[in-house]
Design a protein around this motif. Structure first.
Motif, PDB file in Angstrom:
ATOM      1  N   PRO A 105       0.803  -1.055  -0.054  1.00 59.35           N
ATOM      2  CA  PRO A 105       0.055   0.029   0.037  1.00 59.35           C
ATOM      3  C   PRO A 105       0.922   1.212  -0.158  1.00 59.35           C
ATOM      4  CG  PRO A 105      -0.546  -1.447   1.760  1.00 59.35           C
ATOM      5  CD  PRO A 105       0.725  -2.025   1.082  1.00 59.35           C
ATOM      6  N   GLN A 106       0.471   2.407  -0.603  1.00 58.34           N
ATOM      7  CA  GLN A 106       1.161   3.720  -0.746  1.00 58.34           C
ATOM      8  C   GLN A 106       1.867   4.088   0.595  1.00 58.34           C
ATOM      9  OE1 GLN A 106      -0.268   6.416  -3.268  1.00 58.34           O
ATOM     10  NE2 GLN A 106       0.896   8.109  -2.674  1.00 58.34           N
ATOM     11  N   TRP A 107       0.485   3.898   1.437  1.00 55.88           N
ATOM     12  CA  TRP A 107       0.891   4.660   3.049  1.00 55.88           C
ATOM     13  C   TRP A 107       2.010   4.019   3.578  1.00 55.88           C
ATOM     14  CZ3 TRP A 107       0.889   1.783   7.042  1.00 55.88           C
ATOM     15  CH2 TRP A 107      -0.058   0.326   6.966  1.00 55.88           C
ATOM     16  N   LEU A 108       2.353   2.566   3.389  1.00 54.37           N
ATOM     17  CA  LEU A 108       3.270   1.944   4.026  1.00 54.37           C
ATOM     18  C   LEU A 108       4.504   2.235   3.372  1.00 54.37           C
ATOM     19  CD1 LEU A 108       4.062  -0.567   5.956  1.00 54.37           C
ATOM     20  CD2 LEU A 108       3.386  -2.076   4.173  1.00 54.37           C
ATOM     21  N   ARG A 109       4.419   2.262   1.989  1.00 50.34           N
ATOM     22  CA  ARG A 109       5.712   2.745   1.058  1.00 50.34           C
ATOM     23  C   ARG A 109       6.341   4.066   1.675  1.00 50.34           C
ATOM     24  NH1 ARG A 109       5.374   5.316  -4.542  1.00 50.34           N
ATOM     25  NH2 ARG A 109       4.932   6.668  -3.118  1.00 50.34           N
ATOM     26  N   ASP A 110       5.271   5.056   1.880  1.00 48.62           N
ATOM     27  CA  ASP A 110       5.572   6.413   2.379  1.00 48.62           C
ATOM     28  C   ASP A 110       6.137   6.228   3.828  1.00 48.62           C
ATOM     29  OD1 ASP A 110       4.671   7.115  -0.282  1.00 48.62           O
ATOM     30  OD2 ASP A 110       3.185   7.949   0.445  1.00 48.62           O
ATOM     31  N   ALA A 111       5.302   5.535   4.374  1.00 48.83           N
ATOM     32  CA  ALA A 111       6.035   5.418   6.067  1.00 48.83           C
ATOM     33  C   ALA A 111       7.238   4.704   6.210  1.00 48.83           C
ATOM     34  CB  ALA A 111       4.929   4.701   6.931  1.00 48.83           C
ATOM     35  N   LYS A 113       9.709   5.075   3.508  1.00 50.20           N
ATOM     36  CA  LYS A 113      10.617   5.947   3.027  1.00 50.20           C
ATOM     37  C   LYS A 113      10.993   6.925   4.345  1.00 50.20           C
ATOM     38  CE  LYS A 113      10.443   6.753  -1.360  1.00 50.20           C
ATOM     39  NZ  LYS A 113       9.937   7.608  -2.749  1.00 50.20           N
ATOM     40  N   ASP A 114       9.692   7.432   4.739  1.00 50.99           N
ATOM     41  CA  ASP A 114       9.994   8.471   5.796  1.00 50.99           C
ATOM     42  C   ASP A 114      11.099   8.027   6.810  1.00 50.99           C
ATOM     43  OD1 ASP A 114       8.338  10.224   4.214  1.00 50.99           O
ATOM     44  OD2 ASP A 114       6.588   9.787   5.524  1.00 50.99           O
TER      45      ASP A 114
END
Length: 136
Positions: A105-111, A113-114
């Motif tokens: 999920p995009q939210w998991l990728r973004d988290a 990366k952050d």
């Protein structure tokens, strides 16, 4: 599985002063180089790639020809032998990094990366754990 192969290669003088080299036993193999040492190095690398490809695809590896059966096209053509010892090349091929397409999920990728996570390392560690591989 053999580790060492020795194949005859035909060296031809090119019109531009360089040299061509090919393996009569392995179709489609030819290199052009400015000098014979470079041609031999390039041909050796090509021979390694061909043999590893034969092995990977479970294809029969051609037997080297007897030099007396090789027809030379010009009086200046010569036969040289190229030897390859495959274990180091096999090890390098097995440990070569490859791309795996993985979805999340995009939210998991973004988290991730952050947080500065290394997704490749995490995936490798997780797959090793799932397979029970301790080290490699």
């Amino acid at each position: 599985m053999r580790n060492t192969y020795i194949y005859p290669a035909v060296v031809e003088k090119a019109d531009d002063g360089g040299f061509g080299l090919y393996f009569p036993d392995i179709p489609g193999t030819a290199v052009i180089a400015p000098d014979i040492p470079t041609a031999i190095v390039d041909a050796k690398n090509m021979l390694v790639d061909c043999i590893l490809d034969f092995e990977y695809n479970n294809m029969a590896i051609p037997s080297p020809s007897d030099p007396d059966s090789i027809e030379l096209n010009d009086a200046s053509d010569r036969i040289v032998y190229v030897e390859v010892f495959l274990p180091p090349y096999r090890d390098a091929a097995m440990n070569k990094s490859v791309t795996i397409n993985c979805t999340a999920p995009q939210w998991l990728r973004d988290a991730g990366k952050d947080a500065g996570l290394n997704f490749s390392q995490l995936l490798q560690t997780s797959v090793k754990d799932a397979l029970g591989i301790k080290q490699k």
